[in-house]
Write a protein that holds these residues in place. Structure first.
Motif, PDB file in Angstrom:
ATOM      1  N   GLY A 489      47.074 -61.083 -48.294  1.00 20.53           N
ATOM      2  CA  GLY A 489      48.300 -59.675 -48.889  1.00 20.53           C
ATOM      3  C   GLY A 489      47.544 -58.821 -49.788  1.00 20.53           C
ATOM      4  N   GLU A 490      47.155 -59.045 -50.723  1.00 19.38           N
ATOM      5  CA  GLU A 490      47.013 -58.713 -52.233  1.00 19.38           C
ATOM      6  C   GLU A 490      45.810 -57.496 -51.778  1.00 19.38           C
ATOM      7  OE1 GLU A 490      48.018 -58.140 -55.192  1.00 19.38           O
ATOM      8  OE2 GLU A 490      49.767 -60.098 -54.807  1.00 19.38           O
ATOM      9  N   PHE A 491      44.180 -58.577 -51.049  1.00 19.95           N
ATOM     10  CA  PHE A 491      43.102 -57.815 -50.192  1.00 19.95           C
ATOM     11  C   PHE A 491      43.506 -56.378 -49.280  1.00 19.95           C
ATOM     12  CE2 PHE A 491      39.182 -57.352 -46.861  1.00 19.95           C
ATOM     13  CZ  PHE A 491      38.274 -57.614 -48.407  1.00 19.95           C
ATOM     14  N   ALA A 492      44.130 -57.094 -48.657  1.00 15.87           N
ATOM     15  CA  ALA A 492      44.293 -55.896 -47.651  1.00 15.87           C
ATOM     16  C   ALA A 492      45.288 -54.858 -48.289  1.00 15.87           C
ATOM     17  CB  ALA A 492      44.999 -56.503 -46.248  1.00 15.87           C
ATOM     18  N   SER A 493      46.239 -54.770 -49.045  1.00 16.20           N
ATOM     19  CA  SER A 493      47.051 -53.954 -49.859  1.00 16.20           C
ATOM     20  C   SER A 493      46.049 -53.085 -50.831  1.00 16.20           C
ATOM     21  CB  SER A 493      48.271 -54.528 -51.023  1.00 16.20           C
ATOM     22  OG  SER A 493      49.416 -55.317 -49.908  1.00 16.20           O
ATOM     23  N   LEU A 494      44.856 -53.744 -51.555  1.00 17.34           N
ATOM     24  CA  LEU A 494      43.955 -52.708 -52.123  1.00 17.34           C
ATOM     25  C   LEU A 494      42.827 -52.095 -50.987  1.00 17.34           C
ATOM     26  CD1 LEU A 494      42.755 -55.631 -54.953  1.00 17.34           C
ATOM     27  CD2 LEU A 494      44.282 -53.458 -54.715  1.00 17.34           C
ATOM     28  N   SER A 495      42.660 -52.875 -50.008  1.00 18.14           N
ATOM     29  CA  SER A 495      41.873 -51.972 -48.850  1.00 18.14           C
ATOM     30  C   SER A 495      43.129 -50.428 -48.799  1.00 18.14           C
ATOM     31  CB  SER A 495      41.122 -52.726 -48.019  1.00 18.14           C
ATOM     32  OG  SER A 495      40.949 -53.541 -48.228  1.00 18.14           O
ATOM     33  N   ALA A 496      44.180 -50.928 -48.394  1.00 20.24           N
ATOM     34  CA  ALA A 496      44.751 -50.012 -47.865  1.00 20.24           C
ATOM     35  C   ALA A 496      45.147 -49.044 -49.018  1.00 20.24           C
ATOM     36  CB  ALA A 496      46.142 -50.550 -47.307  1.00 20.24           C
ATOM     37  N   VAL A 497      45.113 -49.372 -49.986  1.00 21.31           N
ATOM     38  CA  VAL A 497      45.237 -48.031 -50.855  1.00 21.31           C
ATOM     39  C   VAL A 497      44.224 -47.626 -51.717  1.00 21.31           C
ATOM     40  CG1 VAL A 497      45.573 -48.226 -53.293  1.00 21.31           C
ATOM     41  CG2 VAL A 497      47.442 -49.917 -52.572  1.00 21.31           C
ATOM     42  N   ALA A 498      43.056 -48.508 -51.592  1.00 23.08           N
ATOM     43  CA  ALA A 498      41.833 -47.244 -51.799  1.00 23.08           C
ATOM     44  C   ALA A 498      41.394 -46.347 -50.232  1.00 23.08           C
ATOM     45  CB  ALA A 498      40.081 -48.394 -51.435  1.00 23.08           C
ATOM     46  N   PHE A 499      41.812 -46.582 -49.097  1.00 21.88           N
ATOM     47  CA  PHE A 499      42.180 -46.069 -47.445  1.00 21.88           C
ATOM     48  C   PHE A 499      43.326 -44.708 -47.922  1.00 21.88           C
ATOM     49  CE2 PHE A 499      44.305 -44.304 -43.913  1.00 21.88           C
ATOM     50  CZ  PHE A 499      42.821 -43.875 -42.912  1.00 21.88           C
ATOM     51  N   ASN A 500      44.734 -44.730 -48.909  1.00 23.48           N
ATOM     52  CA  ASN A 500      44.908 -43.958 -48.871  1.00 23.48           C
ATOM     53  C   ASN A 500      44.381 -43.177 -49.963  1.00 23.48           C
ATOM     54  OD1 ASN A 500      46.605 -45.116 -46.669  1.00 23.48           O
ATOM     55  ND2 ASN A 500      48.630 -45.702 -48.634  1.00 23.48           N
ATOM     56  N   HIS A 501      44.197 -43.543 -50.932  1.00 22.66           N
ATOM     57  CA  HIS A 501      43.400 -42.468 -51.664  1.00 22.66           C
ATOM     58  C   HIS A 501      42.359 -41.080 -51.743  1.00 22.66           C
ATOM     59  CE1 HIS A 501      44.974 -44.511 -55.407  1.00 22.66           C
ATOM     60  NE2 HIS A 501      46.244 -44.107 -55.283  1.00 22.66           N
ATOM     61  N   MET A 502      41.303 -41.988 -50.827  1.00 29.45           N
ATOM     62  CA  MET A 502      40.436 -42.072 -49.953  1.00 29.45           C
ATOM     63  C   MET A 502      41.067 -40.390 -49.538  1.00 29.45           C
ATOM     64  SD  MET A 502      37.478 -44.193 -48.835  1.00 29.45           S
ATOM     65  CE  MET A 502      36.472 -43.563 -48.154  1.00 29.45           C
ATOM     66  N   PHE A 503      41.750 -40.549 -48.534  1.00 28.64           N
ATOM     67  CA  PHE A 503      42.950 -39.577 -47.607  1.00 28.64           C
ATOM     68  C   PHE A 503      43.170 -38.580 -48.679  1.00 28.64           C
ATOM     69  CE2 PHE A 503      46.458 -37.502 -45.589  1.00 28.64           C
ATOM     70  CZ  PHE A 503      45.898 -37.063 -44.664  1.00 28.64           C
ATOM     71  N   ALA A 504      43.460 -38.984 -49.634  1.00 32.15           N
ATOM     72  CA  ALA A 504      44.342 -38.043 -50.971  1.00 32.15           C
ATOM     73  C   ALA A 504      43.545 -37.185 -51.330  1.00 32.15           C
ATOM     74  CB  ALA A 504      45.094 -39.013 -52.121  1.00 32.15           C
ATOM     75  N   ASN A 505      42.257 -37.869 -51.851  1.00 30.46           N
ATOM     76  CA  ASN A 505      40.798 -36.642 -52.640  1.00 30.46           C
ATOM     77  C   ASN A 505      40.466 -35.940 -51.763  1.00 30.46           C
ATOM     78  OD1 ASN A 505      41.406 -38.589 -54.623  1.00 30.46           O
ATOM     79  ND2 ASN A 505      39.824 -40.154 -54.218  1.00 30.46           N
ATOM     80  N   ARG A 506      40.132 -36.648 -50.049  1.00 28.66           N
ATOM     81  CA  ARG A 506      39.878 -35.598 -49.148  1.00 28.66           C
ATOM     82  C   ARG A 506      40.923 -33.642 -49.369  1.00 28.66           C
ATOM     83  NH1 ARG A 506      39.076 -39.390 -46.294  1.00 28.66           N
ATOM     84  NH2 ARG A 506      40.570 -38.964 -44.686  1.00 28.66           N
ATOM     85  N   GLU A 507      42.107 -34.560 -49.941  1.00 27.42           N
ATOM     86  CA  GLU A 507      43.410 -33.714 -49.459  1.00 27.42           C
ATOM     87  C   GLU A 507      43.340 -32.591 -50.888  1.00 27.42           C
ATOM     88  OE1 GLU A 507      45.415 -32.739 -46.587  1.00 27.42           O
ATOM     89  OE2 GLU A 507      44.226 -33.709 -45.799  1.00 27.42           O
ATOM     90  N   ARG A 508      42.756 -32.960 -51.906  1.00 28.92           N
ATOM     91  CA  ARG A 508      42.308 -32.707 -53.014  1.00 28.92           C
ATOM     92  C   ARG A 508      41.775 -31.730 -53.762  1.00 28.92           C
ATOM     93  NH1 ARG A 508      44.122 -37.806 -54.983  1.00 28.92           N
ATOM     94  NH2 ARG A 508      45.731 -37.975 -56.397  1.00 28.92           N
ATOM     95  N   GLU A 509      40.488 -32.309 -52.499  1.00 29.02           N
ATOM     96  CA  GLU A 509      39.513 -31.166 -52.927  1.00 29.02           C
ATOM     97  C   GLU A 509      39.467 -30.088 -52.294  1.00 29.02           C
ATOM     98  OE1 GLU A 509      36.932 -31.316 -53.919  1.00 29.02           O
ATOM     99  OE2 GLU A 509      37.458 -33.308 -54.975  1.00 29.02           O
ATOM    100  N   ARG A 510      40.643 -30.192 -50.594  1.00 28.77           N
ATOM    101  CA  ARG A 510      40.588 -28.978 -50.447  1.00 28.77           C
ATOM    102  C   ARG A 510      41.466 -28.240 -51.121  1.00 28.77           C
ATOM    103  NH1 ARG A 510      42.757 -32.209 -44.586  1.00 28.77           N
ATOM    104  NH2 ARG A 510      40.733 -32.717 -44.162  1.00 28.77           N
ATOM    105  N   LEU A 511      41.953 -28.514 -51.782  1.00 29.11           N
ATOM    106  CA  LEU A 511      43.079 -27.418 -52.929  1.00 29.11           C
ATOM    107  C   LEU A 511      42.422 -26.859 -54.130  1.00 29.11           C
ATOM    108  CD1 LEU A 511      46.482 -30.229 -53.291  1.00 29.11           C
ATOM    109  CD2 LEU A 511      46.198 -27.869 -51.977  1.00 29.11           C
ATOM    110  N   ARG A 512      41.596 -27.754 -54.473  1.00 25.09           N
ATOM    111  CA  ARG A 512      41.053 -27.270 -55.594  1.00 25.09           C
ATOM    112  C   ARG A 512      39.885 -25.807 -54.657  1.00 25.09           C
ATOM    113  NH1 ARG A 512      39.907 -32.503 -56.878  1.00 25.09           N
ATOM    114  NH2 ARG A 512      41.330 -33.230 -59.233  1.00 25.09           N
ATOM    115  N   GLU A 513      39.405 -26.225 -53.481  1.00 23.26           N
ATOM    116  CA  GLU A 513      37.948 -25.615 -53.041  1.00 23.26           C
ATOM    117  C   GLU A 513      39.440 -23.292 -52.608  1.00 23.26           C
ATOM    118  OE1 GLU A 513      37.120 -26.591 -49.478  1.00 23.26           O
ATOM    119  OE2 GLU A 513      35.482 -28.584 -50.655  1.00 23.26           O
ATOM    120  N   ALA A 514      40.734 -24.073 -52.723  1.00 17.21           N
ATOM    121  CA  ALA A 514      41.495 -22.892 -52.354  1.00 17.21           C
ATOM    122  C   ALA A 514      41.880 -22.166 -53.648  1.00 17.21           C
ATOM    123  CB  ALA A 514      42.768 -23.382 -51.741  1.00 17.21           C
TER     124      ALA A 514
END
Length: 801
Positions: A489-514
């Protein structure tokens, strides 16, 4: 369908492949860690098991089958202090005629069986005492199960066809005198009795030594009939320290007289886990030639009249008793709580005293006062062994870090007679649970994308499985693996958190560009991290404004009129040093105005401690500028003496400008006062001046001096201003004394007692000639002493700019 459900459905559609992949990998990794004990999985599982056991599987009722009689501190001290006992039995380890007395008395008191947690394979210094014990066992038919040990250097015993030698019924004790339970005697009436004739007399010494044992005779006495179809018994091999070779350990024969007279023998073996704690047990072992039952199993087989013990995967059968165990033939011990709560424990010394008093009553007719209540041992299995640390038999259990080693046998006897063992759940069930937990973890975090859930779920996993395993232990005596599902469960949670943060980082980059073409990159990073972008409307909030300026910058720049590049280089060097310190304390840089630095604390990022941060930043800037000044002096460059003003107030902050060019700043009287305070340092020869609200918010974290009450240009209301000196607790004793004198002088000044105030200030300057505020106030007091001001005098100073 609701909009939020549609969003979740879209997220699931976009991430289902990732979810299944992470679930499978997490389950596989956790299973491998469990099998090969990677990442301290074994330690984690044992710790989780111990916690579940101690929190949920305790509070079992007191045993009705087993009583402990132990060599405790009272026994060691009592026998040592009794000259007669020392003469008869010696000191620990005692001569074996003592155990003859104890065993005989336990049987006389109705003990169902006696289990001795120890071995007797070394001859005593007086062999007559060994013979005395053997004669009592033979004459009285003591139902004793005695332990035997194993050793790698011991010769192997020949294979034999084992037969369980069941104990015969014990010979009844002599008839008691009529007043056996007289209550008229007291402890003071007791004098140790002389042993009676016959089985308990000193004429044991007249016995002849028994003939030597043959290996076959030893093997028949120690081996036990174990039927184990479908499974192999654990071996008595051990790995030696020499190149990892394995050596078979074989039984050490007990004393010859005991081999022939003791009805039962059981293997005494350490069965500790890798961390040294007692948690589980086996029931029988093999040395390749014969099979041997452990001490508790052999004892219960005799008690139940079983001719053999039957072991099968998941099942143990002894006579009429059949118990579930693990498929590999092991089982976890159900301690049920601390051993003193589970079992009644008495002292060997108390049993010896009770026996001696009965002997004296029987031989001399003296009144008998019992030491042990009548019926204590009736129909009970009595476990005899060491309780004191001095006996060297101390082990760790999930409930106690130091417990007598015989506790293991007590728990086993209780389980075999009337209770049960804790068994492990099938591995496939734990593996299926692990897959489900991993799938649930990655699905929840990926779909919800909640920072709170990302933090809380791993904690819930731990406590959730702690509860689940505890419930199974308490109500089903089943050990469900908890570390493996938790790891997955901890491994899966960390992987999901990393996935969420990668998705959020893409959104942040779009905001920075804007927004990068409208706002400074530093400000954009801060705002993106708090997920709140600036707006043209602005808002009112309390912040602390910081203003700094270089003293005499006009004269300063005059030196570089022929070399403007050098001036720019020096300014850049100065501004970089100062800005780095401010940013490290959380400041938002507003602007540079030539050599002046303007920044905000508490906007656009919310900071409850904005005033404290601003004060600490100002002190750090002062330290940094002092270091820079020393460097510039060595280089022959101009001084960059810097004055600072701080003020906290409700200000209007936001983006001011147009949609094409934004400037995030603050406006209001609070900003104006911060600027004026920076300039007011010149009048008081101070470095850092702060406003009243800043002092109020930060006073518990700083050392400051009240300077004066001033009225700024364009304002009728006077404000109290302070000099910021140091962090709390860092002001030197000399400076603190100067500040106290200044405060006394200031109070006299406000009362228009200018001569008295001047005297205080002169004393302050005599101790601290460089104190600028004292010089400033002294000059004012001397002027007013010659030309008194108009009354009423308010002591307020007007600042022209």
């Amino acid at each position: 369908m609701k909009p939020d459900l549609r969003v979740y459905a879209l997220r699931l559609r976009n991430s289902w492949k990732f979810t299944l992949l992470v679930t499978a990998l997490a389950t596989l990794c956790a299973a491998l860690c469990q099998k090969y004990d990677l990442l301290n999985m074994g330690d984690a599982e044992r710790a989780s098991y111990d916690q579940g056991l101690t929190f949920f599987a305790q509070g079992h009722p007191r045993s009705q089958d087993v009583v402990i009689v132990g060599i405790d501190d009272k026994t060691l001290q009592g026998i040592r202090d009794n000259e007669r006992y020392v003469r008869n039995y010696g000191v620990y380890p005692y001569s074996r005629n003592l155990w003859a007395r104890v065993f005989e008395h336990l049987v006389d008191e109705g003990a169902r069986a006696i289990v001795f947690d120890g071995v007797m394979d070394e001859r005593g210094t007086d062999e007559s005492n060994d013979l005395a014990l053997a004669q009592v066992l033979e004459a009285r038919g003591i139902p004793l199960t005695l332990g035997f040990s194993i050793n790698a250097g011991q010769p192997a015993l020949p294979p034999v066809q084992p037969v369980n030698r069941l104990p015969r019924q014990p010979t009844p004790p002599p008839a008691p005198a009529p007043d056996l339970r007289s209550a008229s005697a007291s402890d003071e009436d007791f004098v140790e009795a002389v042993p009676a004739e016959g089985a308990t007399g000193e004429d044991f010494v007249e016995m002849e030594a028994p003939a030597a044992l043959t290996p076959e005779e030893v093997a028949r006495a120690l081996a036990f009939p174990i039927q184990h179809p479908g499974m192999s018994l654990p071996s008595l091999e051990q790995r030696s320290s020499d190149k990892g070779t394995r050596l078979m350990r074989h039984p050490v024969p007990p004393l010859p007289g005991l081999v022939r007279t003791t009805p039962g023998f059981g293997l005494v073996l350490l069965e500790e886990d890798e961390d040294g704690r007692l948690r589980r047990t086996r029931f029988a072992y093999s040395d390749g030639s014969n099979t041997y039952a452990t001490l508790s199993v052999a004892a219960v087989a005799d008690i139940l009249g079983a001719e053999r013990v039957e072991l099968a995967p998941g099942r143990l059968k002894i006579g009429p008793r059949e118990l579930p165990i693990n498929p590999d033939g092991s089982a976890e011990l159900d301690f049920g709580g601390a051993w003193k709560d589970r079992f009644e424990a008495l002292s060997v010394y108390a049993v010896l005293e009770d026996w001696a008093r009965q002997e004296e009553h029987r031989t001399k007719g003296t009144p008998y006062v019992p030491v042990i209540p009548e019926g204590t041992f009736r129909n009970k299995v009595v476990l005899v062994g060491g309780l004191s640390v001095g006996t060297g038999d101390v082990k760790a259990t999930p409930f106690q870090s130091e417990a007598p080693g015989l506790v293991k046998h007590a728990v086993m006897l209780e389980a075999l007679l009337s209770g049960g063992f804790i068994t492990e759940a099938p591995f496939w069930a734990s593996l299926l649970l692990t897959f489900f937990v991993a799938l649930l973890s990655v699905t929840l975090i990926t779909l919800a994308r909640s920072p709170l859930l990302e933090i809380a779920w791993p904690l819930l996993l731990y406590f959730g499985f702690f509860l689940v395993s505890g419930v199974f232990l308490e109500h089903g005596q089943v050990h469900v693996l908890s570390a493996m599902p938790t790891y997955a469960g901890e491994f899966a949670s960390l992987s999901a958190v990393a996935f969420n943060h990668m998705f959020a980082n893409r959104e942040r980059e779009r905001l920075r560009e804007a927004f990068n073409r409208f706002l400074d990159k530093t400000l954009v990073d801060q705002l993106v991290e708090q997920q709140k972008l600036p707006s043209l409307e602005g808002e009112t909030r309390e912040i602390t404004a910081f203003f700094s300026d270089i003293r005499g910058f006009s004269s300063f720049s005059e030196r570089f009129k022929d070399d403007p590049k050098a001036l720019v280089a020096l300014l850049n060097r100065y501004l970089t040093r100062v800005s780095s310190v401010l940013m490290a304390h959380g400041a938002c840089l507003d602007k540079y105005i030539g050599d002046a630095v303007v920044c905000l604390f508490g906007a656009p990022l919310d900071m409850k401690d904005h005033a404290v941060r601003a004060c600490h930043a100002a002190l750090a800037v002062r330290t940094e500028v002092d270091a820079l000044r020393a460097e510039l002096k060595k280089e022959g460059l101009p001084d960059v003496y810097t004055r600072i003003g701080l003020n906290s107030a409700d200000m209007f902050v936001g983006n001011f400008g147009s949609e094409h060019l934004l400037d995030y700043t603050a406006i209001g009287d609070g900003m104006n006062l911060a600027s004026r305070l920076e300039g007011a340092n010149k009048a008081y020869d101070t470095v850092i001046m702060i406003g009243p609200r800043t002092y109020e918010l930060a006073r518990g974290h700083i050392e400051a001096r009240e300077l004066d009450r001033v009225r700024v240009a364009g304002k009728a209301e006077a404000v109290t201003v302070y000099e910021l000196l140091a962090r709390a607790g860092e002001l030197s004793a000399a400076k603190r004394a100067t500040v106290e004198r200044y405060h006394q002088a200031l109070a006299l000044y406000r009362e228009a007692r200018f001569e008295e105030s001047s005297r205080q200030l002169r004393e302050a300057l005599a101790a601290d000639p460089e104190d600028g505020p004292s010089r400033t106030l002294l000059a004012r007091c001397e002027r007013y002493a010659l030309n008194p001001p108009a009354l009423p005098f308010d002591g307020v100073v007007s600042l022209e700019k």
